[in-house]
Design an enzyme around this catalytic site. Structure first.
Site, PDB file in Angstrom:
ATOM      1  N   LYS A  54      12.972  13.978   0.370  1.00  0.00           N
ATOM      2  CA  LYS A  54      12.434  14.595   1.536  1.00  0.00           C
ATOM      3  C   LYS A  54      12.958  13.908   2.890  1.00  0.00           C
ATOM      4  CE  LYS A  54       8.669  17.237  -0.560  1.00  0.00           C
ATOM      5  NZ  LYS A  54       7.121  17.476  -0.117  1.00  0.00           N
ATOM      6  N   HIS A  92      -3.293   6.784  -5.761  1.00  0.00           N
ATOM      7  CA  HIS A  92      -3.747   7.716  -6.938  1.00  0.00           C
ATOM      8  C   HIS A  92      -5.173   7.652  -6.951  1.00  0.00           C
ATOM      9  CE1 HIS A  92      -2.244   3.846  -8.275  1.00  0.00           C
ATOM     10  NE2 HIS A  92      -0.917   4.291  -8.453  1.00  0.00           N
TER      11      HIS A  92
HETATM   12  C1  LIG Z   1      -3.750  -2.525  -2.248  1.00  0.00           C
HETATM   13  C2  LIG Z   1      -5.073  -1.745  -2.104  1.00  0.00           C
HETATM   14  C3  LIG Z   1      -5.289  -1.120  -0.854  1.00  0.00           C
HETATM   15  C4  LIG Z   1      -5.048  -0.648  -3.214  1.00  0.00           C
HETATM   16  O1  LIG Z   1      -6.114   0.454  -3.094  1.00  0.00           O
HETATM   17  P1  LIG Z   1      -6.871   1.413  -4.094  1.00  0.00           P
HETATM   18  O2  LIG Z   1      -7.506   2.342  -3.481  1.00  0.00           O
HETATM   19  O3  LIG Z   1      -7.429   0.452  -5.138  1.00  0.00           O
HETATM   20  O4  LIG Z   1      -5.576   2.070  -4.678  1.00  0.00           O
HETATM   21  P2  LIG Z   1      -4.495   3.085  -4.556  1.00  0.00           P
HETATM   22  O5  LIG Z   1      -4.463   4.132  -5.711  1.00  0.00           O
HETATM   23  O6  LIG Z   1      -4.803   3.733  -3.243  1.00  0.00           O
HETATM   24  O7  LIG Z   1      -3.052   2.448  -4.196  1.00  0.00           O
HETATM   25  C5  LIG Z   1      -2.431   1.889  -5.321  1.00  0.00           C
HETATM   26  C6  LIG Z   1      -1.002   1.619  -4.681  1.00  0.00           C
HETATM   27  O8  LIG Z   1      -1.064   0.736  -3.836  1.00  0.00           O
HETATM   28  C7  LIG Z   1       0.197  -0.027  -3.608  1.00  0.00           C
HETATM   29  N1  LIG Z   1      -0.389  -1.408  -3.569  1.00  0.00           N
HETATM   30  C8  LIG Z   1      -0.604  -2.354  -4.176  1.00  0.00           C
HETATM   31  N2  LIG Z   1      -0.709  -3.436  -3.574  1.00  0.00           N
HETATM   32  C9  LIG Z   1      -0.543  -3.271  -2.197  1.00  0.00           C
HETATM   33  C10 LIG Z   1      -0.653  -3.889  -1.177  1.00  0.00           C
HETATM   34  N3  LIG Z   1      -1.099  -5.175  -0.918  1.00  0.00           N
HETATM   35  N4  LIG Z   1      -0.151  -3.302   0.109  1.00  0.00           N
HETATM   36  C11 LIG Z   1       0.279  -2.161   0.347  1.00  0.00           C
HETATM   37  N5  LIG Z   1       0.271  -1.236  -0.785  1.00  0.00           N
HETATM   38  C12 LIG Z   1      -0.054  -1.901  -2.034  1.00  0.00           C
HETATM   39  C13 LIG Z   1       0.776   0.172  -4.756  1.00  0.00           C
HETATM   40  O9  LIG Z   1       1.857   1.101  -4.702  1.00  0.00           O
HETATM   41  C14 LIG Z   1      -0.285   0.887  -5.833  1.00  0.00           C
HETATM   42  O10 LIG Z   1       0.164   1.760  -6.725  1.00  0.00           O
HETATM   43  P3  LIG Z   1       1.056   0.996  -7.970  1.00  0.00           P
HETATM   44  O11 LIG Z   1       0.425   0.345  -8.638  1.00  0.00           O
HETATM   45  O12 LIG Z   1       1.186   2.533  -8.879  1.00  0.00           O
HETATM   46  O13 LIG Z   1       2.454   0.962  -7.456  1.00  0.00           O
HETATM   47  C15 LIG Z   1      -6.181  -2.740  -2.753  1.00  0.00           C
HETATM   48  O14 LIG Z   1      -5.745  -3.168  -3.871  1.00  0.00           O
HETATM   49  C16 LIG Z   1      -6.346  -3.547  -1.701  1.00  0.00           C
HETATM   50  O15 LIG Z   1      -6.887  -3.810  -0.806  1.00  0.00           O
HETATM   51  N6  LIG Z   1      -5.481  -4.870  -1.924  1.00  0.00           N
HETATM   52  C17 LIG Z   1      -5.679  -5.844  -1.035  1.00  0.00           C
HETATM   53  C18 LIG Z   1      -4.449  -6.807  -1.126  1.00  0.00           C
HETATM   54  C19 LIG Z   1      -4.645  -7.262  -2.574  1.00  0.00           C
HETATM   55  O16 LIG Z   1      -5.717  -7.534  -3.087  1.00  0.00           O
HETATM   56  N7  LIG Z   1      -3.626  -7.952  -3.010  1.00  0.00           N
HETATM   57  C20 LIG Z   1      -3.486  -8.681  -4.204  1.00  0.00           C
HETATM   58  C21 LIG Z   1      -2.241  -8.524  -4.681  1.00  0.00           C
HETATM   59  S1  LIG Z   1      -2.031  -9.022  -6.315  1.00  0.00           S
END
Ligand SMILES: CC(C)(COP(=O)(O)OP(=O)(O)OC[C@H]1O[C@@H](n2cnc3c(N)ncnc32)[C@H](O)[C@@H]1OP(=O)(O)O)[C@@H](O)C(=O)NCCC(=O)NCCS
Length: 103
Positions: A54, A92
């Protein structure tokens, strides 16, 4: 600059392994094989690839496998397409996966 967004209803995915083989690149399949929630992961990829198409504003004519969703060292995803990278964000919750792409 253009944006693309897509949402996927996760229960629509019936045969995840078959779908994964047809839409994921080899690298993406490696991530997929290590995931517990396979439908959720796949739906996120699907949403990201549709959102990318898109954002490109060129119709839906690209093979899904050519649009790769990979991970940065931070854990954040990015899109690799024809040797260029693009920003993507995926989320998700329960039955839905959503993705936004900047082109
Ligand atoms: C990233 C984060 C915001 C995910 O939030 P959540 O509400 O649990 O999950 P969501 O469904 O909204 O998001 C999941 C998606 O975020 C993405 N994601 C993962 N880590 C990320 C990051 N550091 N920054 C941005 N996006 C991230 C991924 O694409 C993931 O989907 P996928 O695993 O299918 O690829 C949460 O894990 C977080 O706050 N992480 C902080 C950074 C961290 O802990 N890093 C550790 C890395 S090992």
């Amino acid at each position: 600059m253009a944006l693309g967004i897509d949402i996927v209803y996760i229960p629509r995915i019936k045969d995840a392994d078959k779908l994964a083989k047809s839409v994921l690149s080899d690298k993406e399949l490696e991530f997929y094989s290590k995931r517990n929630k396979k439908e959720e992961f796949l739906a996120g990829r699907f949403a990201a690839k549709e959102a990318f198409m898109k954002a490109m504003e060129k119709g839906l004519a690209i093979p899904f496998k050519k649009i790769e969703v990979l991970y940065k060292d931070s854990g954040a995803p990015y899109i690799l397409f024809e040797e260029k990278t693009y920003e993507v964000s995926i989320s998700h919750d329960k039955d839905y996966a959503i993705a936004v792409v900047k082109f």
